[in-house]
Design an enzyme around this catalytic site. Structure first.
Site, PDB file in Angstrom:
ATOM      1  N   LYS A 173      23.977  89.146  42.333  1.00  0.00           N
ATOM      2  CA  LYS A 173      23.762  87.844  41.716  1.00  0.00           C
ATOM      3  C   LYS A 173      24.441  86.736  42.525  1.00  0.00           C
ATOM      4  O   LYS A 173      25.628  86.816  42.840  1.00  0.00           O
ATOM      5  CB  LYS A 173      24.298  87.855  40.279  1.00  0.00           C
ATOM      6  CG  LYS A 173      23.937  86.612  39.482  1.00  0.00           C
ATOM      7  CD  LYS A 173      24.294  86.791  38.017  1.00  0.00           C
ATOM      8  CE  LYS A 173      24.018  85.523  37.225  1.00  0.00           C
ATOM      9  NZ  LYS A 173      22.577  85.192  37.203  1.00  0.00           N
TER      10      LYS A 173
ATOM     11  N   LEU B 194      15.965  70.667  24.059  1.00  0.00           N
ATOM     12  CA  LEU B 194      16.329  71.932  23.429  1.00  0.00           C
ATOM     13  C   LEU B 194      15.446  72.262  22.237  1.00  0.00           C
ATOM     14  O   LEU B 194      15.418  73.417  21.786  1.00  0.00           O
ATOM     15  CB  LEU B 194      17.799  71.893  22.984  1.00  0.00           C
ATOM     16  CG  LEU B 194      18.840  71.554  24.066  1.00  0.00           C
ATOM     17  CD1 LEU B 194      20.238  71.631  23.479  1.00  0.00           C
ATOM     18  CD2 LEU B 194      18.692  72.461  25.270  1.00  0.00           C
TER      19      LEU B 194
ATOM     20  N   LYS C 264      28.162  74.412  42.012  1.00  0.00           N
ATOM     21  CA  LYS C 264      27.610  75.609  42.650  1.00  0.00           C
ATOM     22  C   LYS C 264      26.086  75.655  42.609  1.00  0.00           C
ATOM     23  O   LYS C 264      25.460  75.170  41.669  1.00  0.00           O
ATOM     24  CB  LYS C 264      28.173  76.875  41.988  1.00  0.00           C
ATOM     25  CG  LYS C 264      29.642  77.082  42.274  1.00  0.00           C
ATOM     26  CD  LYS C 264      30.097  78.499  41.997  1.00  0.00           C
ATOM     27  CE  LYS C 264      30.137  78.845  40.546  1.00  0.00           C
ATOM     28  NZ  LYS C 264      30.792  80.157  40.311  1.00  0.00           N
TER      29      LYS C 264
ATOM     30  N   LYS D 113      14.697  84.542  41.653  1.00  0.00           N
ATOM     31  CA  LYS D 113      15.751  83.675  42.192  1.00  0.00           C
ATOM     32  C   LYS D 113      16.115  84.141  43.605  1.00  0.00           C
ATOM     33  O   LYS D 113      17.070  84.892  43.810  1.00  0.00           O
ATOM     34  CB  LYS D 113      16.974  83.712  41.274  1.00  0.00           C
ATOM     35  CG  LYS D 113      18.010  82.639  41.550  1.00  0.00           C
ATOM     36  CD  LYS D 113      19.151  82.729  40.542  1.00  0.00           C
ATOM     37  CE  LYS D 113      20.153  81.618  40.761  1.00  0.00           C
ATOM     38  NZ  LYS D 113      21.309  81.739  39.844  1.00  0.00           N
TER      39      LYS D 113
ATOM     40  N   ASP E  71      10.454  73.928  36.449  1.00  0.00           N
ATOM     41  CA  ASP E  71      10.119  75.283  36.009  1.00  0.00           C
ATOM     42  C   ASP E  71       8.717  75.270  35.413  1.00  0.00           C
ATOM     43  O   ASP E  71       8.358  74.363  34.663  1.00  0.00           O
ATOM     44  CB  ASP E  71      11.141  75.751  34.972  1.00  0.00           C
ATOM     45  CG  ASP E  71      10.792  77.100  34.395  1.00  0.00           C
ATOM     46  OD1 ASP E  71      11.077  78.113  35.035  1.00  0.00           O
ATOM     47  OD2 ASP E  71      10.199  77.130  33.285  1.00  0.00           O
TER      48      ASP E  71
ATOM     49  N   GLU F 106      15.123  84.660  36.739  1.00  0.00           N
ATOM     50  CA  GLU F 106      16.184  85.393  37.428  1.00  0.00           C
ATOM     51  C   GLU F 106      15.600  86.401  38.411  1.00  0.00           C
ATOM     52  O   GLU F 106      16.154  86.618  39.495  1.00  0.00           O
ATOM     53  CB  GLU F 106      17.076  86.108  36.404  1.00  0.00           C
ATOM     54  CG  GLU F 106      18.406  86.588  36.957  1.00  0.00           C
ATOM     55  CD  GLU F 106      19.351  85.459  37.330  1.00  0.00           C
ATOM     56  OE1 GLU F 106      19.992  85.569  38.396  1.00  0.00           O
ATOM     57  OE2 GLU F 106      19.461  84.476  36.568  1.00  0.00           O
TER      58      GLU F 106
END
Length: 447
Positions: A218, A237, A209, A142, A108, A139
């Site tokens: 989606k 994180l 998935k 995507k 990313d 998103e």
């Protein structure tokens, strides 16, 4: 093994023949079941019968996936082998072979700005031949366009589809896109997930998935091909924005409400501290219970998720507790994109479903209040003005279409316990919705 019951194209009155498959000197041959053999026996079987129109063959070919999820520390330290060899059981021969290591990395672009230099240093220190491809894996982006971009670059770089896995480093969107690209390249190329967000750490990295959005829906295009490994390092994180930590806590709360009261109580008690600390522990200066909370909460979230996913990796059984929070949220998330993060949309869905459970008498008002208070303490939204009753009914109608004609609604029956229901009537849904809006939406019904 008995013959499969689904034989629509075969005449049940015909005599079946069952064959086992044996490999001798590189050639597979079928033999009558039960025959002695001296070769390699497959777990696959072929059943043969005669029909009025000719022959009918039914193939039973079990497919087994093996993948690892490894919690680790200091993944990018030059002396840490995990990133290069953690997916291999016996890697000493490979390490000592002297052959060059090649890796294609998709990262990313926001993560690349934070960790690109450190990843580059690691790869150079290990003499890895590599190509790093930063992409805007959000998103909104995507799509198959990014999948195609990855495939073009992989093809230019050239990898061995057996021994040179693609690395995906980023959040859940990045891992989903790369997983789909890898599953398409030469029909299945191994890949490794390195999650850098909490949601990806406890959710996207754990299952099989992959997918992309399509036709404003989606994950409409995707598949079920797990990575060979996922490497989980909580230190990533530390640089994640607070809102995204909260976003990941929603998926942890999902598993707590469905399966583990102890995890729910842990999130009730320590959730705000986990949010504040971003799941980091800084040695002796941190409280022991905080360090335990970070370790225990992520471990339990992953273990409970694996319990549900491993026996049903391809979702042959559509009754899935992990769908809690995912009945309404896909419709809502896509409608308001990019206003809500995935976990935020999931939490709004869960909040409404807790009201449905209470209206059905599955939860008491105090249990419902505890859940809502916990959500709010984790700084998660519990209501949204765009989540109208019309949207809720549309989402449930869509679910009927792809869930075998049943809504298959997971609902908590107690804190940490749940069941699947197919009999929630419209009156119950509407009453729950009205109470949800009145109590959590300041009395305003969504438009």
């Amino acid at each position: 093994m008995s013959y499969p019951t689904d034989r629509k194209n075969c005449d049940d009155s015909c005599k079946l023949k069952e064959f086992q498959l044996v490999q001798i000197n590189g050639t597979w041959n079928r033999e009558s079941a039960g025959c002695c053999h001296s070769g390699r026996l497959s777990s696959a079987k072929i059943y043969e019968s005669s029909t009025a129109n000719g022959r009918c063959w039914t193939v039973l070919s079990p497919i087994v996936f093996t993948y690892k999820i490894i919690q680790c520390e200091n993944l990018l330290d030059a002396d840490n082998d995990t990133l290069l060899f953690g997916h291999i059981d016996n890697c000493e021969e490979l390490k000592s072979s002297g052959n060059p290591i090649k890796r294609f990395i998709v990262i990313d672009e926001a993560v690349h700005k934070l960790y690109g230099d450190k990843i580059t240093e690691y790869l150079k220190a290990r003499n890895v031949i590599y190509k790093m491809l930063p992409l805007p894996t959000t998103e909104e982006n995507k799509s198959m366009e990014l999948v195609t971009k990855i495939l073009e670059e992989v093809h230019k770089f050239g990898i061995d589809r057996r021994s040179e896995p693609i690395l995906a480093i980023g959040g859940g969107v990045c891992l989903d896109i790369v997983g789909l690209a890898a599953s398409l390249y030469r029909r299945r190329t191994p890949y490794i997930r390195v999650p850098t967000t909490l949601l990806a750490y406890v959710d996207a990295s754990v299952g099989a998935k992959n997918g992309v959005n399509f036709a404003n829906c989606k994950n409409k295009i995707g598949g079920y091909i797990p990575p060979v490994a996922a490497f989980l390092d909580r230190s990533f994180l530390e640089t994640v924005p607070r809102r995204h930590i909260s976003n990941g806590l929603a998926e942890m709360l999902k598993m707590a409400l469905m399966k583990h009261k102890g995890l729910f109580e842990l999130l009730e008690r320590e959730g705000r501290n986990l949010l504040d600390s971003k799941f980091q522990t800084q040695g002796e200066t941190d409280r022991a219970d905080q360090a335990h909370a970070a370790s225990a909460s992520t471990r339990i979230a992953i273990e409970t998720m694996l319990e549900e996913l491993a026996p049903n990796l391809w979702e042959d059984d559509l009754d899935r507790l992990v769908d809690f929070g995912h009945l309404i949220s896909p419709e809502l998330e896509m409608k308001v994109l990019p206003a809500l993060l995935h976990g935020e949309a999931v939490n709004i869905d869960m909040s409404l479903m807790v009201y449905v459970a209470c209206e059905r008498g599955l939860l008491g008002p105090e249990e419902r209040s505890r859940v809502i208070r916990c959500m709010q303490s984790l700084e998660l939204p519990v209501w949204h003005q765009d989540c109208s009753l019309e949207l809720v009914k549309k989402a449930l109608s869509e679910r009927l279409k792809h869930s075998g004609g049943l809504v298959r609604m997971p609902l908590p029956t107690a804190l940490g316990q749940a069941e699947i229901f197919n009999d929630t009537d419209d009156d119950t849904l509407c009453l729950a919705f009205q109470k949800w809006c009145t109590e959590l939406g300041a009395g305003h019904l969504p438009k």
